[in-house]
Design a protein around this motif. Sequence first.
Motif, short mmCIF file in Angstrom:
data_model
loop_
_atom_site.label_atom_id
_atom_site.label_comp_id
_atom_site.label_asym_id
_atom_site.label_seq_id
_atom_site.Cartn_x
_atom_site.Cartn_y
_atom_site.Cartn_z
N SER A 1 71.47 18.64 4.18
CA SER A 1 72.66 17.81 4.20
C SER A 1 73.39 18.00 5.52
O SER A 1 73.17 18.98 6.23
N SER A 2 74.25 17.06 5.84
CA SER A 2 75.10 17.18 7.03
C SER A 2 76.32 16.31 6.83
O SER A 2 76.33 15.40 6.00
N PHE A 3 77.37 16.57 7.60
CA PHE A 3 78.58 15.79 7.49
C PHE A 3 78.36 14.37 8.04
O PHE A 3 77.72 14.19 9.08
N PHE A 4 78.90 13.40 7.34
CA PHE A 4 78.84 11.99 7.74
C PHE A 4 77.42 11.56 8.13
O PHE A 4 77.21 10.84 9.10
N ARG A 5 76.46 12.00 7.33
CA ARG A 5 75.05 11.70 7.61
C ARG A 5 74.81 10.20 7.55
O ARG A 5 75.12 9.53 6.57
N GLN B 1 87.84 15.95 15.85
CA GLN B 1 89.21 15.88 15.34
C GLN B 1 89.30 16.26 13.87
O GLN B 1 90.30 16.81 13.41
N TYR B 2 88.22 16.00 13.12
CA TYR B 2 88.19 16.40 11.72
C TYR B 2 88.02 17.92 11.59
O TYR B 2 88.60 18.55 10.70
N LEU B 3 87.23 18.50 12.48
CA LEU B 3 87.03 19.94 12.47
C LEU B 3 88.37 20.65 12.70
O LEU B 3 88.72 21.60 11.99
N LEU B 4 89.11 20.19 13.67
CA LEU B 4 90.38 20.82 14.01
C LEU B 4 91.45 20.58 12.95
O LEU B 4 92.31 21.43 12.72
N LYS B 5 91.36 19.44 12.28
CA LYS B 5 92.40 19.04 11.33
C LYS B 5 92.15 19.57 9.92
O LYS B 5 93.09 19.92 9.19
N TYR B 6 90.88 19.63 9.50
CA TYR B 6 90.57 19.90 8.11
C TYR B 6 89.81 21.20 7.86
O TYR B 6 89.40 21.47 6.73
N PHE B 7 89.61 22.00 8.92
CA PHE B 7 88.90 23.28 8.77
C PHE B 7 89.73 24.42 9.34
O PHE B 7 90.56 24.22 10.22
N GLU B 8 89.47 25.63 8.82
CA GLU B 8 90.06 26.84 9.35
C GLU B 8 88.92 27.75 9.82
O GLU B 8 87.92 27.90 9.12
N GLN B 9 89.08 28.32 11.01
CA GLN B 9 88.02 29.19 11.52
C GLN B 9 88.08 30.55 10.84
O GLN B 9 89.14 31.15 10.70
N LYS B 10 86.90 31.02 10.38
CA LYS B 10 86.77 32.32 9.74
C LYS B 10 85.70 33.10 10.51
O LYS B 10 84.51 33.01 10.21
N GLY B 11 86.11 33.83 11.54
CA GLY B 11 85.14 34.52 12.37
C GLY B 11 84.28 33.51 13.11
O GLY B 11 84.79 32.66 13.84
N TYR C 1 82.54 16.21 0.76
CA TYR C 1 83.66 16.60 1.62
C TYR C 1 83.89 15.57 2.72
O TYR C 1 85.04 15.35 3.15
N SER C 2 82.84 14.92 3.18
CA SER C 2 83.01 13.84 4.16
C SER C 2 83.83 12.70 3.55
O SER C 2 84.72 12.14 4.19
N LEU C 3 83.51 12.37 2.28
CA LEU C 3 84.28 11.33 1.59
C LEU C 3 85.73 11.75 1.42
O LEU C 3 86.66 10.95 1.61
N ALA C 4 85.95 13.02 1.06
CA ALA C 4 87.31 13.51 0.87
C ALA C 4 88.10 13.45 2.17
O ALA C 4 89.28 13.04 2.17
N MET C 5 87.47 13.84 3.26
CA MET C 5 88.18 13.81 4.55
C MET C 5 88.53 12.40 4.98
O MET C 5 89.64 12.14 5.47
N ILE C 6 87.60 11.47 4.78
CA ILE C 6 87.87 10.11 5.19
C ILE C 6 88.95 9.47 4.31
O ILE C 6 89.74 8.64 4.77
N LEU C 7 89.01 9.88 3.05
CA LEU C 7 90.09 9.41 2.18
C LEU C 7 91.43 9.98 2.63
O LEU C 7 92.44 9.27 2.66
N LYS C 8 91.45 11.25 2.97
CA LYS C 8 92.67 11.89 3.45
C LYS C 8 93.14 11.24 4.74
O LYS C 8 94.34 10.98 4.91
N GLU C 9 92.20 10.94 5.60
CA GLU C 9 92.52 10.34 6.89
C GLU C 9 93.10 8.94 6.72
O GLU C 9 93.91 8.49 7.55
N GLN D 1 78.77 21.18 13.64
CA GLN D 1 78.47 20.38 14.83
C GLN D 1 77.58 19.19 14.52
O GLN D 1 77.38 18.31 15.36
N ARG D 2 77.03 19.13 13.29
CA ARG D 2 76.12 18.05 12.91
C ARG D 2 76.89 16.91 12.26
O ARG D 2 77.10 16.89 11.06
N GLY D 3 77.32 15.96 13.05
CA GLY D 3 77.93 14.74 12.54
C GLY D 3 79.42 14.79 12.31
O GLY D 3 80.03 13.76 12.02
N LEU D 4 80.04 15.96 12.39
CA LEU D 4 81.47 16.08 12.11
C LEU D 4 82.28 15.80 13.37
O LEU D 4 82.15 16.49 14.38
N PRO D 5 83.15 14.77 13.34
CA PRO D 5 84.01 14.50 14.51
C PRO D 5 84.88 15.71 14.82
O PRO D 5 85.40 16.37 13.91
#
Length: 276
Positions: free
Chosen positions: A74-78, A167-177, A117-125, A161-165
């Motif tokens: 699987s990948s984001f926004f495949r 801006q979505y990474l910065l907006k909807y993710f938190e870095q953990k290590g 999660y791709s669907l959830a992010m695009i709905l949030k956006e 890095q596979r398909g995720l814009p």
Amino acid sequence: MIAAGDYEFLQQFLKQRSGLNLSQEKQYLIESRLTPVARKAGLANVEELIAGLRAAPTGAVADAVVEAMTTNESSFFRDKTPFEAFISFMVPSLIDRRGSRLIRVWCAAASTGQEPYSLAMILKENAHLLPGVTVEILATDIAAHVLDRAREGIYSAFEVQRGLPIQYLLKYFEQKGDQWQIRPEIRAMVQFRQFNLLQSFAGLGTFDIIFCRNVLIYFDIPTKADVLSRMAKVLAPDGYLVLGAAETVMGISDAFRSASGRPGVYIPNRMAEAAE
């Protein structure tokens, strides 16, 4: 290479348990995928594992074999197109036709969760375009271990890095290590549930949109036809079915037909006939 009789048994076992149509040219997968399962079960090799399955074709070891042999890619926004159609066409069309404020979406064979999660992010956006609309997302998969990962929503740098814009990474993710975790508000938009597509769909309820991408390709034609027939029964008469780019209902099921101008999107035949 395992004995022909063992491979035939494994083919029948996987088809009965998961619908997976394991062809002869897939024998190379057996050792690489099942050796770790055998070792974890305290067995010397794959042959002993298969002998154990013959004696006890259900239980934890049997479940582990099914999970190991099913593909979890699987990948984001495949393929992008289905997600664009989801937010620009499918959801607005359902709202316009019904005035409905609740839309239920089923992501079948959701693997580690990137699709829902791709669907959830695009709905949030695009929440500002959908005032008062609630979208419920149910994501299912046969494999418990991938669903555990999906619920955590933690992904490697390679996966994000596979398909995720960006801006979505910065907006909807938190870095953990060196990994990234989807924020709680996005995780809360998706309900994950272990489910086998060979089981009855009766307990799932009805849906307005079903994503079933890149899973039917692993089934033989009778199994594909059965799954599509049962999906038609839990899909709203004016709902949408989304298949993978290389998949089709042509020659398999007459329950659906292509949505004009929407690659990979299908509508129930009863909806199409009512519109004619």
